[in-house]
Design an enzyme around this catalytic site. Structure first.
Site, PDB file in Angstrom:
ATOM      1  N   LYS A  14     -31.557  10.701  33.805  1.00  0.00           N
ATOM      2  CA  LYS A  14     -32.116  12.061  33.701  1.00  0.00           C
ATOM      3  C   LYS A  14     -31.234  13.084  34.409  1.00  0.00           C
ATOM      4  CE  LYS A  14     -36.040  11.316  35.854  1.00  0.00           C
ATOM      5  NZ  LYS A  14     -36.068   9.887  36.150  1.00  0.00           N
ATOM      6  N   ARG A  89     -44.415  13.837  37.900  1.00  0.00           N
ATOM      7  CA  ARG A  89     -44.266  12.394  38.076  1.00  0.00           C
ATOM      8  C   ARG A  89     -45.608  11.676  38.103  1.00  0.00           C
ATOM      9  NH1 ARG A  89     -39.113  11.951  40.335  1.00  0.00           N
ATOM     10  NH2 ARG A  89     -38.386   9.853  40.798  1.00  0.00           N
ATOM     11  N   ARG A 128     -25.500   2.178  41.861  1.00  0.00           N
ATOM     12  CA  ARG A 128     -25.401   3.597  42.212  1.00  0.00           C
ATOM     13  C   ARG A 128     -25.175   3.844  43.700  1.00  0.00           C
ATOM     14  NH1 ARG A 128     -30.255   7.426  40.141  1.00  0.00           N
ATOM     15  NH2 ARG A 128     -31.372   6.547  41.889  1.00  0.00           N
ATOM     16  N   ARG A 130     -27.114   4.698  46.269  1.00  0.00           N
ATOM     17  CA  ARG A 130     -27.736   5.783  47.026  1.00  0.00           C
ATOM     18  C   ARG A 130     -28.528   5.154  48.164  1.00  0.00           C
ATOM     19  NH1 ARG A 130     -31.324   9.447  43.314  1.00  0.00           N
ATOM     20  NH2 ARG A 130     -33.047   8.320  44.282  1.00  0.00           N
ATOM     21  N   ARG A 141     -39.994   1.470  43.286  1.00  0.00           N
ATOM     22  CA  ARG A 141     -39.909   2.714  42.500  1.00  0.00           C
ATOM     23  C   ARG A 141     -40.279   2.456  41.042  1.00  0.00           C
ATOM     24  NH1 ARG A 141     -34.981   4.419  44.918  1.00  0.00           N
ATOM     25  NH2 ARG A 141     -34.086   5.113  42.971  1.00  0.00           N
TER      26      ARG A 141
END
Ligand code: ADP
Length: 185
Positions: A14, A89, A128, A130, A141
Site C-alpha cells: 500500500k 483499519r 523489509r 522495519r 499484525r
C-alpha cells in the site's frame, strides 16, 4: 480530484503504491503508520502513547487516531484530493470517516483493496527489516488484520464502493492495474 482509500494487509505494498500515485496525481499521501512512526521518533505525547501498541503489532486505540485524521483531512492541501493509507483499519474508523466526509461534503472516489496471500506477506515483511517487523509481531499484525480490518472490506463492498486489485504482481503491474481503475472516470 482523486480521493482514494487504500486497503490491504500489512506488506501488501500500500505504502509503495500510494507514494507512486501521490506523485503521479499530485495529491497528498496520508499514511497513519508514517504519522505514528514520526510521532514515536519525535517522542510526542501521541508517540509515547502509541509506541507499545505498535511494537506489539496491535492497533493503537481509536481515540489516538480519529482526531488526527480529522485534522489532517481538514488541511488545505487536501482540496485536490488525497490517498489514505492505513486508515480506516477497523469498522468504527470506517464509520467515523464516512461521517467526517459527509460533514466536509466529500466522498471517497475509490476504495482500492490490494489482495495478497498471507504466506507471501510474511516473506515480504521479514525482508523489509522495519523495527516492528519481527516474526512474532508480523504474525500478530496479520491476526489483527483478519480480525479488525477484513470487516472494513465488507463495509465498503456492501456499499458497492470496493475495487479489488491483485497485489501479488510486479510493482509496475500493480501500479498499472490501480491506474486503470482510477483513470476510469
Ligand atoms: P503496515 O505497513 O504493516 O500495514 P502501517 O505502517 O500502516 O503498517 O502501521 C504500523 C502500525 O501503526 C500498525 O501496526 C498499528 O499499530 C499502527 N496504526 C497505523 N494506522 C493505524 C490505524 N488507523 N489505527 C490504529 N493503529 C494504526
Amino acid at each position: 480530484m482523486k480521493r482514494l482509500i487504500f486497503l490491504g494487509p500489512p506488506g501488501a505494498g500500500k505504502g509503495t503504491q500510494a507514494l507512486i500515485l501521490s506523485d503521479l496525481y499530485q495529491i497528498p499521501h496520508i499514511s497513519t503508520g508514517d504519522i505514528l512512526r514520526a510521532a514515536v521518533k519525535a517522542e510526542t505525547t501521541l508517540g509515547i502513547k502509541a509506541r507499545n501498541y505498535m511494537d506489539a503489532g496491535e492497533l493503537v486505540p481509536d481515540d489516538l487516531i480519529l482526531d488526527l485524521i480529522k485534522e489532517r483531512l481538514s488541511q488545505t492541501d487536501t482540496q485536490k484530493g488525497w490517498i489514505l493509507d492505513g486508515f480506516p483499519r477497523n469498522v468504527s474508523q470506517a464509520a467515523f470517516l464516512e461521517k467526517l466526509l459527509q460533514e466536509l461534503q466529500l466522498a471517497a472516489d475509490y476504495v482500492l483493496n490490494l489482495e495478497v496471500p498471507d504466506e507471501i506477506l510474511v516473506e515480504r515483511l521479514l525482508a523489509r527489516n522495519r523495527k516492528d517487523d519481527n516474526e512474532i509481531t508480523i504474525r500478530r499484525r496479520l491476526e489483527v488484520y483478519h480480525q479488525d480490518t477484513v470487516p472494513v472490506i465488507s463495509f465498503y463492498s456492501d456499499r458497492g464502493r470496493l475495487k479489488a486489485v491483485n497485489g501479488n504482481n510486479s510493482l509496475e503491474g500493480v501500479t498499472t492495474a490501480l491506474k486503470a481503475i482510477i483513470d476510469q472516470t
